[in-house]
Design a protein around this motif. Structure first.
Motif, PDB file in Angstrom:
ATOM      1  N   TYR A  94       0.853  -1.192   0.000  1.00  5.34           N
ATOM      2  CA  TYR A  94       0.000   0.000   0.000  1.00  5.34           C
ATOM      3  C   TYR A  94       0.891   1.245   0.000  1.00  5.34           C
ATOM      4  CZ  TYR A  94      -4.153   2.788   1.208  1.00  5.34           C
ATOM      5  OH  TYR A  94      -5.191   3.680   1.204  1.00  5.34           O
ATOM      6  N   LEU A  98      -0.212   7.530   0.623  1.00  8.28           N
ATOM      7  CA  LEU A  98      -1.625   7.462   0.996  1.00  8.28           C
ATOM      8  C   LEU A  98      -1.785   7.212   2.489  1.00  8.28           C
ATOM      9  CD1 LEU A  98      -3.480   5.537  -1.854  1.00  8.28           C
ATOM     10  CD2 LEU A  98      -3.422   7.976  -1.392  1.00  8.28           C
ATOM     11  N   THR A 106      -9.841   0.693   0.140  1.00  9.12           N
ATOM     12  CA  THR A 106      -9.779  -0.097  -1.082  1.00  9.12           C
ATOM     13  C   THR A 106      -9.044   0.627  -2.198  1.00  9.12           C
ATOM     14  OG1 THR A 106     -11.972   0.755  -1.671  1.00  9.12           O
ATOM     15  CG2 THR A 106     -11.874  -1.430  -0.629  1.00  9.12           C
ATOM     16  N   LEU A 107      -8.013  -0.019  -2.716  1.00  8.37           N
ATOM     17  CA  LEU A 107      -7.345   0.402  -3.945  1.00  8.37           C
ATOM     18  C   LEU A 107      -7.413  -0.782  -4.900  1.00  8.37           C
ATOM     19  CD1 LEU A 107      -4.046   2.179  -2.779  1.00  8.37           C
ATOM     20  CD2 LEU A 107      -6.239   3.242  -3.360  1.00  8.37           C
ATOM     21  N   LEU A 109      -6.639  -2.232  -8.407  1.00  8.63           N
ATOM     22  CA  LEU A 109      -5.582  -1.894  -9.354  1.00  8.63           C
ATOM     23  C   LEU A 109      -5.629  -2.776 -10.595  1.00  8.63           C
ATOM     24  CD1 LEU A 109      -2.630  -1.851  -6.795  1.00  8.63           C
ATOM     25  CD2 LEU A 109      -4.084   0.075  -7.419  1.00  8.63           C
ATOM     26  N   VAL A 177      -6.887   7.821 -11.484  1.00  4.60           N
ATOM     27  CA  VAL A 177      -7.612   7.535 -10.251  1.00  4.60           C
ATOM     28  C   VAL A 177      -9.087   7.694 -10.600  1.00  4.60           C
ATOM     29  CG1 VAL A 177      -7.929   8.084  -7.824  1.00  4.60           C
ATOM     30  CG2 VAL A 177      -5.698   8.458  -8.897  1.00  4.60           C
ATOM     31  N   ILE A 204      -6.441   3.063 -10.898  1.00  2.31           N
ATOM     32  CA  ILE A 204      -6.759   2.844  -9.490  1.00  2.31           C
ATOM     33  C   ILE A 204      -8.207   3.245  -9.256  1.00  2.31           C
ATOM     34  CG2 ILE A 204      -6.275   3.566  -7.110  1.00  2.31           C
ATOM     35  CD1 ILE A 204      -3.408   4.133  -7.941  1.00  2.31           C
ATOM     36  N   SER A 205      -8.931   2.416  -8.535  1.00  6.03           N
ATOM     37  CA  SER A 205     -10.312   2.743  -8.172  1.00  6.03           C
ATOM     38  C   SER A 205     -10.571   2.352  -6.731  1.00  6.03           C
ATOM     39  CB  SER A 205     -11.292   1.995  -9.087  1.00  6.03           C
ATOM     40  OG  SER A 205     -12.629   2.171  -8.638  1.00  6.03           O
ATOM     41  N   HIS A 206     -11.442   3.103  -6.069  1.00  6.97           N
ATOM     42  CA  HIS A 206     -11.885   2.734  -4.725  1.00  6.97           C
ATOM     43  C   HIS A 206     -13.129   1.845  -4.773  1.00  6.97           C
ATOM     44  CE1 HIS A 206      -9.020   5.575  -3.336  1.00  6.97           C
ATOM     45  NE2 HIS A 206      -9.702   6.646  -3.689  1.00  6.97           N
ATOM     46  N   ARG A 221     -12.048  10.762  -4.458  1.00  4.68           N
ATOM     47  CA  ARG A 221     -11.055  10.554  -5.512  1.00  4.68           C
ATOM     48  C   ARG A 221     -10.031  11.692  -5.542  1.00  4.68           C
ATOM     49  NH1 ARG A 221     -11.885  11.213 -11.130  1.00  4.68           N
ATOM     50  NH2 ARG A 221     -12.927  13.169 -10.573  1.00  4.68           N
ATOM     51  N   THR A 224      -7.280  11.246  -3.054  1.00  2.00           N
ATOM     52  CA  THR A 224      -6.307  10.246  -3.479  1.00  2.00           C
ATOM     53  C   THR A 224      -5.423  10.791  -4.587  1.00  2.00           C
ATOM     54  OG1 THR A 224      -7.790   8.431  -2.872  1.00  2.00           O
ATOM     55  CG2 THR A 224      -6.035   7.918  -4.422  1.00  2.00           C
ATOM     56  N   LEU A 228      -1.355  10.916  -3.662  1.00  2.00           N
ATOM     57  CA  LEU A 228      -0.430   9.987  -4.300  1.00  2.00           C
ATOM     58  C   LEU A 228       0.876  10.638  -4.737  1.00  2.00           C
ATOM     59  CD1 LEU A 228      -2.716   7.778  -6.603  1.00  2.00           C
ATOM     60  CD2 LEU A 228      -1.138   6.936  -4.856  1.00  2.00           C
TER      61      LEU A 228
END
Length: 306
Positions: A94, A98, A106-107, A109, A177, A204-206, A221, A224, A228
């Motif tokens: 991780y 972040l 939650t990431l 990928l 993102v 990358i998504s949550h 978003r 993040t 990053l």
């Protein structure tokens, strides 16, 4: 990916957010108070005495999460079978940036995971940016990509897309993102860009793969996006739009913010005027200004200093 926890362990962490009043930050506080994710489910109520949001009812609900955990295991495993990996804050890989500023649970990928270790710079700006603004964004992004920076942005119309495409065209790296799951690119009209980044960068998504953007997900978003990176370029901003929210998030995180000089002619510019007058943003005319470490710029930190 290596060094990530098993779906069973990750599912236990995510299941905590199903408890009333427990979000990402509080879920991590539960883990810290108990001394580990497994210990959360074995600890006595006394272990959580310093957490005002854990009462007897919450504790009782904690003991009844088995079915929820199983459901999360199935969803995490299903995503993995689609080539979508999950990282959570309890996983070794991780991103440290972040953890320091913003720790979403939650990431999800897909793409080149090595970019999590890259030297990154973020971009943001209005979806209605003028042609002059987009040209400037492309020039700055392209130059930074050639210099080895990985360009991070949100995959949206306007400035985001210009930054991503310029980085790729220059042979560089880029990260989207996304506010939505991997199987639902948002905006849908940028699906071709998402495909290109998936093949040559990282997304990358949550959100779980089939999910749409969540209410409040764009602000999440944004956090993040800036967290990053070492700094962020905000190329255009109206007075009350999402770019101003991105600016405020970056400032709270202690990030260096770069905005185009008035001479660039960037539009919309109402928000940019406010940023320039705030003394919290560095004003640049080109990527060379951003990269410069000239000692004559006394008192003004450049990206290399962060």
């Amino acid at each position: 990916m290596s060094k990530s926890q098993s779906p069973e362990v990750q599912a236990k962490l995510l299941a905590l957010t199903e408890l009333s009043g427990i979000g990402d930050k509080r879920a991590l506080s539960l883990v810290e108070a108990a001394g580990g994710i497994d210990s959360v489910f074995e600890a006595s109520l006394e272990k959580f005495r310093d957490l005002h949001y854990v009462d007897q009812a919450t504790y009782d609900s904690l003991q009844k999460l088995d079915e929820t955990i199983e459901q999360y295991i199935e969803r995490i495993t299903s995503a993995s079978e689609e080539g979508i990996s999950l990282l959570t804050p309890i996983d070794d890989e991780y991103p440290d940036k972040l953890l320091s500023h913003h720790a979403p649970l939650t990431l999800f990928l897909k793409g080149d995971y090595s970019l999590l270790e890259a030297n990154r710079l973020s971009f943001a700006g209005s979806r209605d940016a003028s042609d002059e603004t987009l040209e400037w964004t492309q020039e700055v992004s392209s130059t930074l990509a050639v210099e080895g920076y990985c360009i991070v942005s949100g995959g949206a119309f306007g400035v985001d897309a210009a930054a991503h495409e310029a980085a790729l065209d220059a042979g560089g790296n880029t990260i989207i993102v996304s506010p939505s799951g991997h199987n639902n690119p948002y905006p849908a009209a940028n699906a071709e860009l998402f495909d290109r980044v998936e093949q040559n960068g990282l997304i990358i998504s949550h959100r779980f793969p089939d999910e749409e953007p969540a209410r409040g997900g764009f602000l999440y978003r944004n956090k993040t996006n800036s967290a990053l990176s070492s700094g962020i370029v905000i190329a255009a901003a109206s007075k009350d739009g999402g770019s101003m929210a991105q600016y405020e998030a970056a400032i709270k995180q202690g990030k260096q913010v770069f905005v185009p000089a008035k001479s660039v002619g960037a539009n919309p510019n109402e928000g940019l005027r406010q940023m320039r007058s705030s003394n919290q943003a560095s004003i640049i005319e080109s990527a060379n200004d951003l990269l410069s470490k000239d000692s004559s710029q006394a008192g003004q930190k450049t990206l290399g200093d962060w």
